[in-house]
Write an enzyme that holds these catalytic residues in place. Structure first.
Site, short mmCIF file in Angstrom:
data_model
loop_
_atom_site.label_atom_id
_atom_site.label_comp_id
_atom_site.label_asym_id
_atom_site.label_seq_id
_atom_site.Cartn_x
_atom_site.Cartn_y
_atom_site.Cartn_z
N TYR A 20 0.86 -1.19 0.00
CA TYR A 20 0.00 0.00 0.00
C TYR A 20 0.89 1.24 0.00
CZ TYR A 20 -4.25 2.64 1.46
OH TYR A 20 -5.32 3.49 1.54
N CYS A 21 0.68 2.15 -0.95
CA CYS A 21 1.36 3.44 -1.02
C CYS A 21 2.88 3.24 -1.10
CB CYS A 21 0.93 4.31 0.16
SG CYS A 21 1.44 6.05 0.02
N ILE A 22 3.65 3.80 -0.18
CA ILE A 22 5.11 3.68 -0.24
C ILE A 22 5.54 2.22 -0.12
CG2 ILE A 22 5.46 4.04 2.25
CD1 ILE A 22 8.03 5.50 1.60
N GLY B 110 3.87 -0.17 -1.48
CA GLY B 110 3.65 -0.69 -2.81
C GLY B 110 4.81 -0.33 -3.73
N PHE C 197 -1.75 -1.17 -3.89
CA PHE C 197 -2.77 -0.17 -3.57
C PHE C 197 -2.13 1.21 -3.72
CE2 PHE C 197 -4.96 -3.15 -0.24
CZ PHE C 197 -5.43 -3.95 -1.27
#
Length: 597
Positions: free
Chosen positions: A330-332, A334, A358
């Site tokens: 998720y985010c960083i 990811g 994500f």
């Protein structure tokens, strides 16, 4: 004693009580401010050279086309003087009435007095005219390069937002009316809120968005049943208890961002992605990252990869006796999962069967709303800050994120809390939003320099753990989930990065809403829909135009994709039945530990 005397005595007693509170609060205010360790001054605004270049460009524009700029100045002067004269004429009529108001609508000025009262109307209209003139001046700034113009526009708008009359007691009718109605008590409550926020944040003014006393980790947020089954200095690994008799053979690991806490995925039972995944029959592991103190200054991106991602994958394979896992970033996290996939490919290691991202950026060629902060004046300031402290303190990142939406996340909450004396709402999402973490010094600089500024992952490659990693090395089948109104990881930028990956099996889903609500979107809510298009070889605009819209959450669609990559059904696995004894119940200890600075 008459009734009038009794009321006067009561009012006097109340005023004396409020003054005593103000005296006490003033002492606490001074004490709180004395604890402040301010960040490097370079993080408070752009290098002054930006404004010098803007002034030079404006002067150059004046010399090249004086008629255009003079026309704009005359228009501003004319509007200002005309409005003043209209206000004077209304007063000369002896009527306490504002002139007709045809100014733009703005939710900040929803109180009827902004239109009907001559004083407030004059202040509002004058502010709007000044704001328009400042924005026009930015446009008139001659041959200013596009980057400088974008930054100048951003910081000019910050000044415009800061100077709104709603932000000052003497020009805020809502605050003045309430102060009179409560005999000053609302202002005392507001001062109490201000002092409490300063004390909570070591002298930094971070507006509290949520009533934190309403929530407790493990009691009414982050309540999914599970156990911490592994711990190292970087993370705790939580294995969640099964809720089905059988589970898919291939386990699933979620790597949340380490800028915030993992429990965004487990706020409450009805919107918990963690609970929903276990209910679908998966053995689920979630990483809870450490909140680093200054002793983590030398931790880098490679450390997160090795002691976070690779360590977690190794342990999950040991626990489940499987050769492969499915992974979510998720985010960083990811972004980093992409780096890990490239590294494993280089090493000939196929431990990750499939990946899900994500809102994950990999191509930073368009820095979007972060452009103003990803230039050398700010990044040099960050480097000085983290060199001294050892971490990028959480409030700096929180402040930066908030000022991307300053009216909604700074000024309006400050008005409600400090001027109106209102208690912030008991909202679990805002509780999580305020629970941010520090970032290690080396990791911070590697991320902003190598990835964000230099964009090395999609250009010449980035050197990590003895390998040169490039996005083309990502060959694992993956599903990328992005969000339509995400201002942190814009979906078109996520799409551009995804398109450059080497995988032959790519699925792309575009959810409605933003960075959080678009992901935490349970099927039961039936709130936000999503878009799909199997053709990911086209540009993002063409993809979106041809995409199919589907009502409801993307979760079931993704689960169907994941199910096809998760193997046969096997008896459910309970935490601790594999030789990894439970260390403590979920949500663990790292999620609430306070770091040392």
């Amino acid at each position: 004693m008459t009734t009038k005397d009794s009321v006067a005595t009561a009012d006097s007693a109340k005023m004396t009580e409020n003054l005593a509170k103000v005296e006490e609060l003033s002492q606490r205010l001074v004490a709180a401010l004395s604890q402040r360790t301010p960040p490097n001054p370079a993080l408070n605004g752009p290098d002054q050279e930006l404004f010098a270049r803007a002034a030079g460009a404006y002067w150059q524009g004046w010399m090249q086309n004086p008629a255009r700029i003079f026309e704009h100045q005359l228009e501003y002067w004319g509007k200002t003087v005309t409005h003043y004269m209209e206000a004077q004429q209304q007063l000369m009529k002896g009527e306490l009435q504002a002139p007709e108001d045809d100014g733009p609508d703005d939710k900040r000025f929803s109180n009827p007095l902004w239109k009907s009262h001559p004083y407030f109307n004059f202040v509002k209209r004058h502010y709007q005219q000044n704001a328009e003139a400042i924005r026009q001046a930015v446009e008139d700034a001659g041959e200013l390069d596009e980057l400088d113009r974008k930054r100048l526009g951003y910081f000019s708008n910050q000044i415009i937002d800061m100077m709104s009359p709603t932000n000052f007691l003497g020009t805020n009718p809502d605050a003045l009316e309430l102060a009179v109605e409560t005999e000053g008590e609302s202002l005392v409550r507001g001062l109490e809120n201000l002092v409490a926020d300063l004390e909570r944040n070591d002298g930094e003014m971070l507006v509290r968005l949520c009533d934190e006393s309403a929530f407790e980790l493990g009691r009414n947020v982050a309540t999914a049943e599970g156990e911490v089954v592994y711990r190292n200095r970087m993370m705790e690994l939580i294995q969640y208890a099964p809720t089905t008799d059988e589970v898919h053979a291939t386990p699933l690991i979620i790597f949340p961002p380490w800028i915030n806490k993992f429990y965004i995925l487990d706020l409450k039972p009805e919107n918990s992605l963690i609970r929903w995944i276990t209910d679908q029959g998966y053995t689920l592991f979630v990483v809870s990252w450490v909140n680093p103190g200054s002793e983590y200054r030398d931790v880098g991106m490679d450390t997160y990869m090795e002691e976070g991602f690779l360590d977690a994958i190794r342990v999950v394979k040991d626990i489940t006796k499987q050769k492969q896992v499915n992974a979510v970033g998720y985010c960083i996290a990811g972004t980093t999962l992409n780096l890990v996939l490239a590294l494993l490919n280089k090493r000939g290691d196929n431990s990750i069967k499939s990946a899900t991202f994500f809102t994950a950026l990999t191509d930073f060629s368009d820095q979007g709303e972060f452009t103003s902060f990803l230039q050398n004046d700010f990044i040099d300031g960050i480097e000085q800050e983290v060199s001294e402290i050892g971490v990028l303190r959480s409030f700096i990142m929180s402040r930066t994120m908030s000022y991307l939406r300053s009216n909604d996340l700074v000024y309006q909450p400050a008005i409600k809390s400090y001027m109106l004396g209102k208690t912030p709402p008991a909202f679990d999402l805002l509780f999580w939003n305020g629970d941010s973490t520090n970032l290690p010094a080396r990791m911070t600089m590697e991320y902003v320099r190598l990835l964000c500024q230099q964009n090395k992952f999609v250009t010449e490659g980035v050197e990590l753990l003895g390998e040169r990693l490039h996005i083309s090395d990502v060959e694992t089948p993956f599903c990328a989930v992005t969000c339509e109104t995400d201002h942190i990881a814009p979906w078109k930028d996520c799409y551009r990065g995804m398109a450059q990956a080497g995988s032959k099996q790519k699925t792309f889903i575009l959810s409605q809403s933003g960075h959080i609500a678009g992901i935490v979107n349970p099927p039961s809510k039936k709130k936000y829909g999503h878009y799909t298009n199997a053709d990911v070889t086209i540009d993002h605009a063409t993809w979106r135009e041809a995409a199919n819209f589907h009502e409801g959450s993307w979760w079931p669609r993704w689960e169907k994709w994941l199910r096809a990559r998760s193997g046969k059904m096997v008896p459910a696995r309970n935490p601790g039945d594999s030789g990894y004894e439970p260390l403590c119940p979920a949500p663990g200890t790292y999620v609430s530990a306070k770091p040392s600075l």
